[in-house]
Design a protein around this motif. Sequence first.
Motif, PDB file in Angstrom:
ATOM      1  N   HIS A 231       0.831  -1.208   0.000  1.00  0.00           N
ATOM      2  CA  HIS A 231       0.000   0.000   0.000  1.00  0.00           C
ATOM      3  C   HIS A 231       0.865   1.256   0.000  1.00  0.00           C
ATOM      4  N   ARG A 232       1.915   1.258   0.826  1.00  0.00           N
ATOM      5  CA  ARG A 232       2.792   2.430   0.887  1.00  0.00           C
ATOM      6  C   ARG A 232       3.508   2.659  -0.447  1.00  0.00           C
ATOM      7  N   ALA A 233       3.928   1.568  -1.074  1.00  0.00           N
ATOM      8  CA  ALA A 233       4.598   1.697  -2.363  1.00  0.00           C
ATOM      9  C   ALA A 233       3.643   2.257  -3.420  1.00  0.00           C
ATOM     10  N   MET A 234       2.387   1.812  -3.395  1.00  0.00           N
ATOM     11  CA  MET A 234       1.416   2.309  -4.360  1.00  0.00           C
ATOM     12  C   MET A 234       1.080   3.774  -4.110  1.00  0.00           C
ATOM     13  N   GLU A 235       1.063   4.186  -2.846  1.00  0.00           N
ATOM     14  CA  GLU A 235       0.841   5.601  -2.535  1.00  0.00           C
ATOM     15  C   GLU A 235       1.990   6.450  -3.085  1.00  0.00           C
TER      16      GLU A 235
END
Length: 245
Positions: A231-235
């Motif tokens: 999720h953090r990478a996609m953000e």
Amino acid sequence: MSTCTAEAFGALHHGRAPGDPLVLPGPWDAASARVFEEAGFPALATPSAGVAAALGHADGSVPPREMFDAIGRVARAVSVPVSADVEDGYGLPARKLVGRLLDAGVVGCNLEDSWGRKDAPAGTLKDPREQADYLAAVREVAGRELFVNARVDTYLRGAADFDETVARARLYVEAGADCVYVIKAPVEVLPALRAAIGAPLNVLCPPGGPSPQELGRLGATRVTFGPGLHHRAMEALSDIAKELA
């Protein structure tokens, strides 16, 4: 490709000082696995939700063949040991499940005690003795070639009874599980859980929550992140895309 054995992976869980848990990032593909290996992590643990998202599926909807292919690509991409989240085992008998895990090159697995298959009552807890029997069958087939992390879903599924949680965890350890993962257990119960279960404890590190080191001081033997790192990478990727646009 990793040449580490399950026993060597298991050894990473023992003799750890409070505040020094085994931190296992969750890669969702080969590229992210290499990033975590290059950062110096001694082992990795694939999250089913992160892998599902990378493959274009909802969590719990990945065809088993796609999941095993994906975790195989992760294991082949790195030299550190890899454990794989294989949800509830996809309805596979123990011998077939173990065979697919070993063929993928992983040294460990998560197996959860709530139903995840489309043909099962999603979101409901399994009978703990039936789950213990399944874990025992996996242990018998795998011997010491797999490190088995038994996930307990009582807090996730709204049945947050401490005594039932402990009873399930102990059953799974007696059946041969090497570690217990009480997912989404409140941090305030972690010391009591660790003391009552008497086995290595996997704890989820939620975004904005206590650090892995703090969770270790509360009783975590190992810390995983579920799909949180994906999720953090996609953000971060979304922010880059907005800049480019």
